[in-house]
Scaffold this active site. Structure first.
Site, PDB file in Angstrom:
ATOM      1  N   ASP A   1      33.060  37.125  40.950  1.00 15.70           N
ATOM      2  CA  ASP A   1      33.865  39.096  40.745  1.00 15.70           C
ATOM      3  C   ASP A   1      35.338  38.342  40.688  1.00 15.70           C
ATOM      4  O   ASP A   1      35.772  37.290  41.578  1.00 15.70           O
ATOM      5  CB  ASP A   1      34.779  39.461  41.714  1.00 15.70           C
ATOM      6  CG  ASP A   1      35.583  41.371  41.094  1.00 15.70           C
ATOM      7  OD1 ASP A   1      35.125  42.370  41.139  1.00 15.70           O
ATOM      8  OD2 ASP A   1      36.418  41.088  41.343  1.00 15.70           O
TER       9      ASP A   1
ATOM     10  N   ASP B   1      35.720  41.440  34.216  1.00 16.50           N
ATOM     11  CA  ASP B   1      35.847  40.204  35.280  1.00 16.50           C
ATOM     12  C   ASP B   1      34.737  40.186  36.268  1.00 16.50           C
ATOM     13  O   ASP B   1      34.748  39.949  37.449  1.00 16.50           O
ATOM     14  CB  ASP B   1      37.330  40.473  36.123  1.00 16.50           C
ATOM     15  CG  ASP B   1      37.112  41.464  37.719  1.00 16.50           C
ATOM     16  OD1 ASP B   1      36.550  42.319  37.081  1.00 16.50           O
ATOM     17  OD2 ASP B   1      37.753  40.757  38.178  1.00 16.50           O
ATOM     18  N   GLU B   2      33.819  40.961  35.987  1.00 18.43           N
ATOM     19  CA  GLU B   2      32.470  40.824  37.180  1.00 18.43           C
ATOM     20  C   GLU B   2      30.837  40.696  36.366  1.00 18.43           C
ATOM     21  O   GLU B   2      30.878  41.492  35.776  1.00 18.43           O
ATOM     22  CB  GLU B   2      32.744  42.578  37.626  1.00 18.43           C
ATOM     23  CG  GLU B   2      31.720  43.035  38.644  1.00 18.43           C
ATOM     24  CD  GLU B   2      31.923  44.004  39.150  1.00 18.43           C
ATOM     25  OE1 GLU B   2      31.529  44.849  39.592  1.00 18.43           O
ATOM     26  OE2 GLU B   2      33.526  44.610  38.453  1.00 18.43           O
TER      27      GLU B   2
HETATM   28  P1  TTP Z   1      39.394  44.642  39.694  1.00 24.03           P
HETATM   29  O1  TTP Z   1      37.746  43.256  40.368  1.00 24.03           O
HETATM   30  O2  TTP Z   1      38.821  45.860  40.723  1.00 24.03           O
HETATM   31  O3  TTP Z   1      40.385  43.986  40.478  1.00 24.03           O
HETATM   32  P2  TTP Z   1      41.428  42.474  40.669  1.00 24.03           P
HETATM   33  O4  TTP Z   1      40.040  41.723  39.937  1.00 24.03           O
HETATM   34  O5  TTP Z   1      42.734  42.834  40.306  1.00 24.03           O
HETATM   35  O6  TTP Z   1      41.398  42.519  42.307  1.00 24.03           O
HETATM   36  P3  TTP Z   1      40.430  41.723  42.842  1.00 24.03           P
HETATM   37  O7  TTP Z   1      41.016  39.870  43.397  1.00 24.03           O
HETATM   38  O8  TTP Z   1      40.047  42.814  44.531  1.00 24.03           O
HETATM   39  O9  TTP Z   1      38.662  41.929  42.474  1.00 24.03           O
HETATM   40  O10 TTP Z   1      38.782  44.772  38.935  1.00 24.03           O
HETATM   41  C1  TTP Z   1      39.548  43.772  37.381  1.00 24.03           C
HETATM   42  C2  TTP Z   1      40.278  44.229  36.359  1.00 24.03           C
HETATM   43  O11 TTP Z   1      39.974  44.952  36.249  1.00 24.03           O
HETATM   44  C3  TTP Z   1      41.688  43.768  37.258  1.00 24.03           C
HETATM   45  O12 TTP Z   1      42.321  42.575  37.135  1.00 24.03           O
HETATM   46  C4  TTP Z   1      42.612  44.726  36.524  1.00 24.03           C
HETATM   47  C5  TTP Z   1      41.890  45.945  35.627  1.00 24.03           C
HETATM   48  N1  TTP Z   1      41.576  46.841  36.323  1.00 24.03           N
HETATM   49  C6  TTP Z   1      41.980  48.450  35.484  1.00 24.03           C
HETATM   50  O13 TTP Z   1      42.509  48.145  34.309  1.00 24.03           O
HETATM   51  N2  TTP Z   1      42.094  49.629  36.452  1.00 24.03           N
HETATM   52  C7  TTP Z   1      41.790  49.639  37.842  1.00 24.03           C
HETATM   53  O14 TTP Z   1      41.959  50.836  38.020  1.00 24.03           O
HETATM   54  C8  TTP Z   1      40.988  49.141  37.970  1.00 24.03           C
HETATM   55  C9  TTP Z   1      40.675  48.691  39.405  1.00 24.03           C
HETATM   56  C10 TTP Z   1      41.335  47.663  37.752  1.00 24.03           C
HETATM   57 MG    MG Z   2      38.289  41.658  40.222  1.00 24.02          MG
END
Ligand code: TTP
Ligand code: MG
Length: 351
Positions: free
Chosen positions: A8, A103-104
């Site tokens: 992630d 992103d995962e």
């Molecule tokens: P996430 O992996 O949930 O968040 P992140 O990568 O920003 O942070 P973390 O370090 O906690 O993993 O989400 C990935 C991307 O998806 C994030 O950068 C932006 C997008 N996203 C949205 O568009 N809406 C949302 O509600 C969330 C949670 C994420």
């Molecule tokens: Mg993330």
């Protein structure tokens, strides 16, 4: 026992923006809509998170919590492109990759012989490779069960990883707050609490019959997860199986030679570039030509082959052309079918 890695990206969208503008490095930064346009925060960096800012929060609330928060509009196209780049990296490690969001991803690395079979070393190497190629950090979870790998990738975020070894699965589940299990939302969590279930051990020690009486069919899968016997695998690979390039003409074409020249000058090179990009993963196994006529009927002609050559495309074009019944041509396209290369079917080995 299988071996899963969950990757992630850290604060994905905002990390891309900071990468491309390092003056933001020490500042609280968010990607999202402006407060005066009733915007919301899409995501924010870890500095901003210390102020309580989080995804889906209205931007004006975020600004109240953190006055200096820098808001940047999102560039989805760029994030998608980087996501593809990350997917390519992951697919060079295992043929079982499931991208679950932008992103995962999950990788099943059970049968990968590289890194002497150490999924921990492999995860470290994957994260290094992602950083080298994109300038972005990722976190990883490594576990014998898919849902545990996902939970684990959050444990040492950002830029870290956490391993749950097989003999640690049950102790880990026993202390696990049930709201951390993917699929347990606030409503289910509240209901679980009402029946006296708070951590994994509470469900693990319950009997399946009672539990499913309380939680229905969904209960079976949650109960199994808490026994450490979840059999989720990587979802069907969503690999691209064909590549195509096509153009609609502003004026319909009635001359075969014009179409041939168009293939030569406009389409052939373009398709070759796209094939080259995916060549390490795929081999060509067919090529084809598509025509759409003035009455919007369309036809394709294809042939088995291992590369795309102009003579073959011309031949297919001529065959498709015969089906036009006097109509003019409004769209011309060429395409290839792809199959996985052998190296992609096995696992690549790394030094
Ligand atoms: P996430 O992996 O949930 O968040 P992140 O990568 O920003 O942070 P973390 O370090 O906690 O993993 O989400 C990935 C991307 O998806 C994030 O950068 C932006 C997008 N996203 C949205 O568009 N809406 C949302 O509600 C969330 C949670 C994420
Ligand atoms: Mg993330």
């Amino acid at each position: 026992m299988r071996k899963f890695i969950h990757i992630d990206m850290d604060a994905f969208f905002v990390s891309v923006e900071i990468r491309d503008n390092p003056t933001l490095l020490q500042l609280p930064v968010a990607v999202g809509g402006q407060s005066n346009q009733r915007g919301v925060i899409t995501t924010c960096n870890y500095i901003a998170r210390q102020f309580g800012v989080h995804s889906a929060m209205p931007t004006h609330t975020a600004k109240n919590l953190c006055r200096d928060l820098v808001i940047i509009p999102s560039r989805m196209q760029l994030y998608r492109k980087i996501s593809k780049q990350i997917e390519q990296i992951l697919r060079s490690y295992s043929r079982h990759v499931e991208m679950v969001s932008i992103d995962e991803a999950y990788l099943d690395v059970t049968d990968c012989p590289s890194f002497s079979g150490s999924a921990t070393l492999m995860a470290q190497n994957i994260r290094n490779m992602i950083f080298q190629q994109t300038g972005l950090t990722a976190s990883a979870g490594i576990a014998p069960l898919k849902f545990l790998a996902k939970i684990a990738s959050d444990y040492n975020k950002p830029n870290g990883q956490y391993v749950i070894k097989p003999d640690h699965v049950i102790p880990f589940i026993d202390q696990l707050d049930l709201k951390k299990i993917p699929g347990v939302g606030p409503v289910t969590y509240e209901k679980l609490n009402k029946f006296g279930y708070f951590v994994g051990a509470d469900i693990r020690r319950s009997d399946l019959y009672t539990f499913t009486q309380q939680f229905g069919r969904y209960g079976v899968s949650l109960w199994n997860k808490c026994q450490g016997s979840d059999h989720q695998t990587i979802a069907q690979d969503r690999r691209r199986k064909s590549l195509a390039i096509e153009r609609t003409f502003s004026n319909n074409v009635v001359d075969l030679n014009v179409l041939k020249t168009f293939i030569e000058k406009e389409l052939h090179e373009g398709l070759k570039v796209r094939i080259d990009k995916s060549q390490e993963m795929h081999n060509i196994d067919k090529a084809g030509v598509k025509l759409k006529f003035s009455d919007f009927r369309q036809t394709t002609k294809e042939a088995k082959c291992s590369s795309i050559s102009l003579p073959l495309l011309y031949q297919l074009l001529e065959e498709a052309w015969l089906r036009r019944n006097g109509k003019s041509v409004r769209l011309l396209g060429i395409f290839v079918g792809l199959k996985d290369t052998e190296s992609n079917q096995l696992c690549l080995t790394f030094d």
